[in-house]
Design a protein around this motif. Structure first.
Motif, PDB file in Angstrom:
ATOM      1  N   SER A  22      39.635  37.906  37.204  1.00 57.39           N
ATOM      2  CA  SER A  22      39.762  39.168  37.709  1.00 57.39           C
ATOM      3  C   SER A  22      39.532  39.245  38.718  1.00 57.39           C
ATOM      4  O   SER A  22      38.689  38.472  39.430  1.00 57.39           O
ATOM      5  N   ARG A  23      39.930  40.284  39.631  1.00 56.35           N
ATOM      6  CA  ARG A  23      39.528  40.662  41.026  1.00 56.35           C
ATOM      7  C   ARG A  23      39.087  42.163  41.378  1.00 56.35           C
ATOM      8  O   ARG A  23      40.069  43.024  40.558  1.00 56.35           O
ATOM      9  N   LYS A  24      38.741  42.517  42.077  1.00 54.71           N
ATOM     10  CA  LYS A  24      38.006  43.903  42.941  1.00 54.71           C
ATOM     11  C   LYS A  24      39.760  44.188  43.386  1.00 54.71           C
ATOM     12  O   LYS A  24      39.820  43.516  44.158  1.00 54.71           O
ATOM     13  N   PRO A  25      40.072  45.244  43.377  1.00 55.90           N
ATOM     14  CA  PRO A  25      41.400  45.954  44.135  1.00 55.90           C
ATOM     15  C   PRO A  25      40.660  46.641  45.083  1.00 55.90           C
ATOM     16  O   PRO A  25      39.845  46.066  45.889  1.00 55.90           O
ATOM     17  N   GLY A  26      41.549  45.742  45.648  1.00 58.46           N
ATOM     18  CA  GLY A  26      41.528  46.353  47.874  1.00 58.46           C
ATOM     19  C   GLY A  26      41.965  47.898  47.665  1.00 58.46           C
ATOM     20  O   GLY A  26      42.491  48.268  46.963  1.00 58.46           O
ATOM     21  N   ARG A  27      41.143  48.633  48.685  1.00 56.37           N
ATOM     22  CA  ARG A  27      41.636  49.690  49.315  1.00 56.37           C
ATOM     23  C   ARG A  27      43.031  50.253  48.923  1.00 56.37           C
ATOM     24  O   ARG A  27      43.148  51.597  48.232  1.00 56.37           O
ATOM     25  N   GLU A  29      45.455  49.764  46.854  1.00 58.66           N
ATOM     26  CA  GLU A  29      45.592  49.224  45.211  1.00 58.66           C
ATOM     27  C   GLU A  29      45.382  50.371  45.015  1.00 58.66           C
ATOM     28  O   GLU A  29      45.276  50.791  43.986  1.00 58.66           O
ATOM     29  N   PHE A  30      43.694  50.923  44.946  1.00 59.29           N
ATOM     30  CA  PHE A  30      42.905  51.545  43.969  1.00 59.29           C
ATOM     31  C   PHE A  30      43.543  52.308  44.672  1.00 59.29           C
ATOM     32  O   PHE A  30      44.241  53.540  43.503  1.00 59.29           O
TER      33      PHE A  30
END
Length: 61
Positions: A22-27, A29-30
């Motif tokens: 998993s990864r942190k979503p970009g701005r 995508e969020f």
């Protein structure tokens, strides 16, 4: 008891694998996910409101 311990170990390994991938979503995508989620909440709320108004109108007849 050994079966439960093995299941727990397998579950923990699966969780570690998911967290690793998993990864942190970009701005962007969020924001897209937030917009879609908000739209869904509004639509479901509107449907519930319409059903509530319809039930009140039908109970008055």
């Amino acid at each position: 008891m050994n079966l439960n311990k093995k299941s727990l170990v397998d579950f923990i390994k699966l969780c570690q694998r998911v967290l690793h991938v998993s990864r942190k979503p970009g701005r962007e995508e969020f924001l897209n996910v937030a917009k879609i989620t908000g739209l869904g909440v509004i639509i479901i709320g509107a449907i519930g409101f319409i059903i509530s108004i319809g039930a009140q109108l039908l109970s008055g007849i």
